[in-house]
Motif scaffolding. Sequence first.
Motif, mmCIF file in Angstrom:
data_model
loop_
_atom_site.group_PDB
_atom_site.id
_atom_site.type_symbol
_atom_site.label_atom_id
_atom_site.label_comp_id
_atom_site.label_asym_id
_atom_site.label_seq_id
_atom_site.Cartn_x
_atom_site.Cartn_y
_atom_site.Cartn_z
ATOM 1 N N ASN A 227 0.818 -1.212 0.000
ATOM 2 C CA ASN A 227 0.000 0.000 0.000
ATOM 3 C C ASN A 227 0.851 1.261 0.000
ATOM 4 O O ASN A 227 0.540 2.225 -0.706
ATOM 5 C CB ASN A 227 -0.964 0.000 1.186
ATOM 6 N N SER B 290 2.530 1.424 -3.629
ATOM 7 C CA SER B 290 1.567 1.736 -4.693
ATOM 8 C C SER B 290 0.947 3.115 -4.487
ATOM 9 O O SER B 290 0.622 3.804 -5.460
ATOM 10 C CB SER B 290 0.494 0.655 -4.810
ATOM 11 N N TRP C 294 3.687 5.809 -5.623
ATOM 12 C CA TRP C 294 4.053 5.862 -7.041
ATOM 13 C C TRP C 294 3.540 7.095 -7.770
ATOM 14 O O TRP C 294 4.318 7.852 -8.356
ATOM 15 C CB TRP C 294 3.633 4.560 -7.724
ATOM 16 N N THR D 18 -1.258 2.993 -16.217
ATOM 17 C CA THR D 18 -2.671 2.865 -15.849
ATOM 18 C C THR D 18 -3.625 3.667 -16.719
ATOM 19 O O THR D 18 -4.838 3.495 -16.619
ATOM 20 C CB THR D 18 -2.880 3.299 -14.389
ATOM 21 N N SER E 123 -3.814 8.193 -3.145
ATOM 22 C CA SER E 123 -2.424 7.891 -2.827
ATOM 23 C C SER E 123 -2.123 8.170 -1.358
ATOM 24 O O SER E 123 -1.518 7.343 -0.671
ATOM 25 C CB SER E 123 -1.483 8.723 -3.700
ATOM 26 N N ASP F 54 -4.302 -5.386 -10.438
ATOM 27 C CA ASP F 54 -4.456 -4.913 -9.067
ATOM 28 C C ASP F 54 -5.587 -5.663 -8.370
ATOM 29 O O ASP F 54 -5.446 -6.049 -7.210
ATOM 30 C CB ASP F 54 -4.722 -3.408 -9.022
#
Length: 114
Positions: free
Chosen positions: A14, A17, A20, A32, A45, A99
Amino acid sequence: MEHSAVGKLQGGFNVVSGAWPLVHMRSFEAVTGAKTDKWLVRTVSGLLITIGAAQLRAAGTPGGADQARLLGIGTAATLAAIDLTYVAKGRISKIYLVDAAVELLLVRSWLRAT
């Protein structure tokens, strides 16, 4: 796998990701797809980083594994549901199915954890 190991695994995932798109939005969008509402990407985020940090901290403490588990299952199930729903509607890239698979594996790991 023990609760503490699952908590640390998911907490790290978590945090990474979540960080990022904050660190490099261009590469995040390259994988994405383009994002219209970058403020929303940044909000999610921040939430993922916060959840991950809480999981990492709680996972190794007495009683903390229960908190990490609650955060873990709730977060993973929510993200998987969003991924599956909006890929099916064509609103987000099919890469989000990867994901969703990871999130569902995390739920499974929590349910099987000792």
